[in-house]
Write a protein that holds these residues in place. Structure first.
Motif: not given
Lengths: 300, 254, 341
Positions: A114-117, A119-120, A122-124, A223, A226-227, C38-39, C42, C263-264, C305, C309
């Motif tokens: 989930a956390i990689v989603f 990141l995606f 955020l990045g995309f 997750a 979060l951002f 995109f991952v 970055e 994660t959580m 950052y 990534f």
């Protein structure tokens, strides 16, 4: 012989003990949260907003934010997931490389953390799509879309829950008997007419199940947001897609790890957790019930 | 046999499931307004052959065929043929009755609606006419909004026949239509077939030889993908030309 | 039959429907590709040599060092006292270092403690979950009376349905104190607590797939064993389990993948201190928790950052490979095994 008996008893009791242990985990976790949480839940708690630096008051903004998140997510994700499932069961030649590739993509999507989603997202969505939108739409230097908001969080969540929708809808479509399709086609209906008039109406409950499961999953994941859009504290409800929002799961995380006096707000934490649990389980149980009914109908 | 008009002319028809050669060089002339029965032990290819006549087998991946199936001077395997239009002309009744989970009315009206008939009056007429033709009207006319699935097995199968005739086909293909029914319901279906042949050309697959003898005018015997014999039913059952046919009919195998 | 009626018709609706459906189906594939692109995109600046602007850390970040829970304060403390390196950029050297101090005057981006932290917590979780889940699955399929079977099914569905933030919360408040009372160690939140909590999320996965694998073992196999006079448990241990091995292997792999990427739970229950320690009862910081705790605070485009990534990419690749092995290799083998090839 005695040795064998001891072995037999120990094997079966070890398995029973493990099963019991799982039941115990479920009972303790659920019991703890239900007992501790129910004492704080009041009407004001559900409908009020946080006050006194979030040490008092209610969680309505978080409930509303969660609701909004899953609604936007469903509007985007459920149609895409449903149509993908229709492609995979009705149109794709099962052995074609393209169909296999899509299936592989769906499986992969289901396995990404989930956390990689997050990141995606955020990045995309934020850094790429949002920033480009700002450059095109906003006065120089101003940020509107190039920062976390409920739209990007919902889209991120829609992608995360896509496999859930696809798999459930596929199951529903496959449960429509082949005989019905053949009957329709033999009457001179086209493929799309058959799908539209026979297959889809008969898998409606299954599609609903998929949507509900996705919503339940989306409501429970923290997750990815979060951002990408969740906010620590917002007195105002979001009124635009470019606003940030409060969310139940994120609220639990924040309140139990970040607030100045974690002990003092324990009641709020438990109550928020109970609300989230009730929400996800109400959704899950209705999905299970629906699926049960679908299977029963099909067996008929 | 000469005085009868041929409705379907099959010439050197072959069918393959992947590498399996399921039908070998089938040739026959199916006469118009007659009932033609296809008999043979299970797995002999009779159902595959039936499904080739309205190109239902197109739906199965990794199959192919060659040879010609000509209906009224039209080769239905011609590239220029529209399969959807073809199937409107050639109706099909399946082994297991398969009404849609809709009302009786909507079941029968399904085909006409697809053909863009929307007017209520016209639909009512078609539904009534089709149900009468399928000998079901008297049993259901008071409750057309009842689900098709609520009918008995025999009634369901007649509902499927009504549904098929509602689109005005010229040919009806029946794949063991009575195999799942009790004797009484079977008799009803057989009587119905007898009545229907005045209007339609009927090809029926059956594993029940008495049934073939009772309802059909012509019979083709299939064995291991080959057409062993095709002739008038009377002749097949009284003096078959081939040893294998005789063995099958007298119950020595199958 | 008039030939002109049977002429092939062009049905625009059909064509459009098929095209639209196919294009939409393409979406999942496009998303996977975009996620890859995109991952990874970055992370690129790290390898092209980051720019100097990243070396000065904005003041706002200093204020938020408490973010991420109880353990982080320790890291922040450490980072103020020990700082030798002057490099603000993430050279490969720096990345393979053993110190993770991203928010100090001289940041260090050694991801080794994070990778080891993830492995440690996942290992604890899997060691905990595997025997329990497999034995419980064996119980349901081979020994359980009917009522127990019917109890297990909803229990597993409930456990699987509990959001991870709720498990994390439970671990943080209840489980941590419980385990501390039993073992009496110093840090309330640590790798062991995180691992045990994580196993709650892993058990349903391993259980479900194992149960599925066991139910696919042909009935003829177990019947043959029972007919030969083997008892129930002998059949379970010597016949059913070996026959279901490939499926169980897949279950464990997927369990590891879930544990590694979660994660959580770890964010809330492991204490989040990026330290190297062999002890089970010391705080750890996992890769996923690092991203979760720090990403909201970093400045876009800064080295920190990009390194986050990079950590995400490693997580992605690791779970991707695990899933691929579980999917392809094991499933094929399972099929071959039963087909006797």
């Amino acid at each position: 012989m005695i040795q064998k008996k001891i072995l037999s008893a120990s094997v079966s009791s070890a398995t029973a003990l493990s099963a019991f242990f799982i039941l115990a985990i479920v009972a303790v976790v659920m019991g703890n949260i239900i007992i501790e949480g129910s004492s704080t839940i009041t009407w004001e708690f559900l409908t009020g907003k946080p006050t006194e630096g979030m040490t008092q008051g209610g969680i309505f903004p978080a409930i509303f934010g969660t609701f909004l998140l899953v609604v936007i997510m469903s509007i985007i994700g459920v149609p895409i997931g449903t149509i993908t499932a229709i492609y995979l069961t009705e149109y794709a030649n099962q052995r074609s490389p393209f169909a296999r590739l899509i299936r592989f993509a769906v499986n992969t999507l289901a396995g990404i953390p989930a956390i990689v989603f997050g990141l995606f997202g955020l990045g995309f969505f934020i850094q790429f799509v949002g920033s480009s939108m700002d450059k095109a739409l906003m006065p120089a230097g101003q940020l509107r879309w190039g920062q976390p908001n409920i739209l990007w969080a919902s889209l991120t969540m829609a992608i995360l829950t896509l496999p859930v929708v696809i798999v459930s809808v596929e199951e529903a479509l496959k449960s429509v008997p082949r005989e019905l399709r053949e009957a329709s086609l033999a009457l001179g209906a086209t493929k799309f007419e058959t799908i539209w008039k026979i297959v889809l109406p008969n898998s409606l409950a299954g599609m609903l199940t998929g949507g509900i499961l996705a919503v339940s999953r989306g409501a429970g994941e923290v997750a990815p947001i979060l951002f990408t859009g969740a906010a620590y504290f917002l007195p105002k409800l979001p009124n635009s897609l470019s606003d940030q929002f409060m969310e139940l799961g994120y609220h639990i995380y924040i309140m139990s790890t970040q607030s100045p006096d974690v002990e003092a707000t324990r009641g709020i934490q438990y109550a928020t957790t109970l609300v989230l649990l009730v929400l996800t389980f109400a959704l899950n149980f209705s999905a299970i019930f629906l699926r049960y009914r679908v299977r029963k109908n099909m067996a008929h | 046999m000469n005085e009868l008009k041929t409705k379907i002319r099959i010439d050197n028809f072959n069918f393959y499931y992947g590498k399996k050669h399921a039908l070998k060089n089938i040739s026959m002339n199916v006469p118009e307004h007659r009932v033609t029965a296809l008999i043979g032990p299970s797995g002999c290819g009779k159902s595959t052959f039936l499904r080739s006549l309205n190109r239902m087998n197109d739906l199965i991946e990794h199959t192919r065929c060659d040879g010609t199936v000509v209906v009224d001077n039209v080769n239905i395997y011609d590239d220029a043929i529209d399969v959807v239009e073809l199937r409107k002309k050639i109706g099909m009744i399946f082994q297991r009755s398969n009404p849609f989970p809709k009302s009786i009315y909507d079941n029968v009206a399904y085909g006409p609606r697809i053909n863009n008939i929307k007017e209520k009056k016209q639909l009512d007429e078609i539904v009534e006419r089709s149900l009468i033709r399928a000998a079901l009207w008297d049993e259901v006319k008071d409750d057309l909004s009842k689900s098709g699935l609520a009918l008995s097995g025999g009634q369901q199968q007649r509902l499927c026949i009504a549904r098929a005739v509602a689109v005005d086909p010229e040919i009806l293909l029946m794949d063991e239509p009575a195999s799942a029914l009790d004797p009484l319901a079977t008799t009803k279906i057989e009587e119905l077939i007898h009545e229907l042949k005045g209007k339609y050309t009927i090809v029926i697959v059956t594993h029940n030889m008495q049934q073939a003898a009772r309802v059909s005018d012509f019979t083709a015997f299939f064995y291991m993908g080959e057409q062993i014999e095709f002739d008038e039913t009377k002749k097949i059952f009284t003096m078959p030309g081939k040893k294998q046919t005789e063995d099958y009919i007298t119950g020595r195998f199958g | 039959m008039p030939q002109n009626q049977l002429k092939k018709k062009f049905r625009l609706g059909e064509v459009i429907a098929e095209k639209v459906v196919t294009i939409v189906a393409f979406f999942s594939l496009a998303m996977i590709t975009l996620i890859f692109v995109f991952v990874f995109r970055e992370t690129l600046p790290i390898f092209y040599g980051a720019d100097a602007e990243a070396s000065s850390v904005p003041a706002q970040i200093e204020q938020q060092e408490t973010y991420g829970g109880e353990g982080v304060q320790e890291v922040a403390m450490q980072s103020k006292t020990s700082s030798h390196d002057t490099e603000g950029i993430a050279s490969i050297d720096n990345l393979t270092g053993t110190t993770w101090q991203p928010v100090s005057g001289k940041p260090k981006f050694g991801i080794v403690p994070l990778v080891l932290g993830s492995l440690k917590v996942s290992l604890i979780a899997v060691l905990f979950a595997v025997p329990i889940a497999i034995l419980a699955a064996l119980f349901t399929s081979s020994f359980a009376p009917k009522w127990a079977k019917e109890l297990m099914k909803p229990a597993i569905e409930i456990l699987a349905g509990i959001p991870s933030v709720v498990i994390g919360f439970f671990a943080l408040i209840v489980l941590a104190s419980l385990i501390q009372n039993i073992f009496g160690y110093q840090y309330r939140l640590n790798a062991f607590v995180g691992g045990v909590a994580l196993s709650f999320a892993v058990i349903p996965i391993i259980y479900s797939i194992t149960e599925d694998a066991i139910s696919r073992v042909p009935g003829s196999l177990t019947e043959a064993s029972l007919a030969l006079g083997a008892s129930k448990w002998e059949t379970a241990i010597y016949v059913v389990l070996p026959a279901a091995t490939p499926g169980i292997f897949a279950a464990v792999l997927l369990g590891i993948g879930r544990a590694f990427g979660e994660t959580m739970i770890v964010l809330m229950a492991t204490g989040n201190a990026a330290m190297l320690s062999a002890s089970l009862f010391e705080p750890v910081r996992t890769m996923s928790a690092t991203i979760g705790a720090e990403m909201a605070e970093v400045v876009f485009g800064e080295t920190h950052y990009n390194v986050l990534f990079l950590i995400g990419s490693i997580l992605f690749l690791f779970t991707f490979v695990l899933n691929a092995i579980a999917e392809l290799f094991v499933r094929q083998r399972m099929m071959k095994k039963f087909q006797g090839i």
